[in-house]
Design an enzyme around this catalytic site. Sequence first.
Site, PDB file in Angstrom:
ATOM      1  N   ASP A  41      29.068  80.697  65.910  1.00  0.00           N
ATOM      2  CA  ASP A  41      30.378  80.836  66.554  1.00  0.00           C
ATOM      3  C   ASP A  41      31.256  81.707  65.665  1.00  0.00           C
ATOM      4  O   ASP A  41      30.928  81.970  64.512  1.00  0.00           O
ATOM      5  CB  ASP A  41      31.020  79.444  66.720  1.00  0.00           C
ATOM      6  N   SER A  42      32.394  82.111  66.218  1.00  0.00           N
ATOM      7  CA  SER A  42      33.348  82.895  65.441  1.00  0.00           C
ATOM      8  C   SER A  42      34.005  82.048  64.342  1.00  0.00           C
ATOM      9  O   SER A  42      34.655  82.589  63.465  1.00  0.00           O
ATOM     10  CB  SER A  42      34.426  83.444  66.368  1.00  0.00           C
ATOM     11  N   CYS A  65      36.084  77.915  76.459  1.00  0.00           N
ATOM     12  CA  CYS A  65      36.315  78.308  75.055  1.00  0.00           C
ATOM     13  C   CYS A  65      35.914  77.116  74.200  1.00  0.00           C
ATOM     14  O   CYS A  65      36.148  75.963  74.586  1.00  0.00           O
ATOM     15  CB  CYS A  65      37.786  78.648  74.849  1.00  0.00           C
ATOM     16  N   CYS A 117      29.782  80.457  70.892  1.00  0.00           N
ATOM     17  CA  CYS A 117      31.079  81.080  71.166  1.00  0.00           C
ATOM     18  C   CYS A 117      31.092  81.642  72.596  1.00  0.00           C
ATOM     19  O   CYS A 117      30.215  82.438  72.956  1.00  0.00           O
ATOM     20  CB  CYS A 117      31.266  82.207  70.160  1.00  0.00           C
ATOM     21  N   GLU A 121      43.374  74.007  66.220  1.00  0.00           N
ATOM     22  CA  GLU A 121      43.059  74.053  64.784  1.00  0.00           C
ATOM     23  C   GLU A 121      44.156  73.407  63.946  1.00  0.00           C
ATOM     24  O   GLU A 121      43.922  72.956  62.832  1.00  0.00           O
ATOM     25  CB  GLU A 121      42.767  75.484  64.341  1.00  0.00           C
ATOM     26  N   HIS A 152      37.078  75.613  71.727  1.00  0.00           N
ATOM     27  CA  HIS A 152      38.070  74.628  71.286  1.00  0.00           C
ATOM     28  C   HIS A 152      38.553  73.685  72.400  1.00  0.00           C
ATOM     29  O   HIS A 152      39.089  72.622  72.124  1.00  0.00           O
ATOM     30  CB  HIS A 152      39.305  75.343  70.734  1.00  0.00           C
TER      31      HIS A 152
END
Length: 272
Positions: A13-14, A187, A76, A155, A189
């Site tokens: 993932d990023s 996404c 991702c 985050e 998150h």
Amino acid sequence: MKQIKDAPIGVFDSGVGGLTVAREIMRNLPYEKIVYFGDTARVPYGSKSKETIIRYSRQIVRFLKTQEVKAIVVACNTASALALETISKETDLPMIGVVEPGAKVAVETTRNKKIGLIGTRATVKSGLYQRVIQKEDPQIQVIGQPCPLFVPLVEEGWLKDEITLEVAKRYLDPLLAQDIDTLILGCTHYPLLRSLLKGLVGDQVTLVNPAYETALALGRMLEDKGILREGKEEEFPYRFFVSDEEEHFQQFANSILPYDVKTTEQIRIEEY
Ligand code: DGL
């Protein structure tokens, strides 16, 4: 054959978000070993160009190959939408992204044929979710909405905060006004905002979590290829790598994984 079954799965993932996908793999395929790479030095991918995301993803695949993985999961959404098609042709390793499993379940879920999609700008703009869905059923309307503020809010740990709720209302009101009955959390998150979003959209809208669907699709893919690892649970068969400092990654990992992640290794991804 034993060696291949025993090899780890590479998940990338990023940054930290793909841990939501790793978590679903841990839950649903508990015998699998995982090598996770989070590109924390170059996150976010969601605002970058296709060329850049392909270049980054290529380097990560080269790194994961040095770890002798048996398959790769592009956790991702942005990299799945923009790079997977290209990078999967360049390697013989089985590869799976999160877009297709999520899109297919959304098709099975919708009744009124109106699906909402939320994700990064790059994911929504790529049109890949839309294409996969409309290939299955051209009558389905997909209404996309980029939600770039969700990543930093998650985050920051503001998963139930009233500010996050306000932001979510702003993003989702236009989708609800169009009467969607299914919403794809497109996404990495967003599954962490699940309960806040559910409270907002109500019972009429079903949330689809591509992270979960990908873990199930991965299990089917490994089984089909005869490389599913069976019946040998190990104490902590997971390794974590990042391209920048480990601290934030480790904190985030420990807040969402059911395990205590004690070590994260930093590598120089540009060298791959
Ligand atoms: N992991 C990205 C995704 O799922 C979100 C963060 C980023 O923009 O890199 O699209």
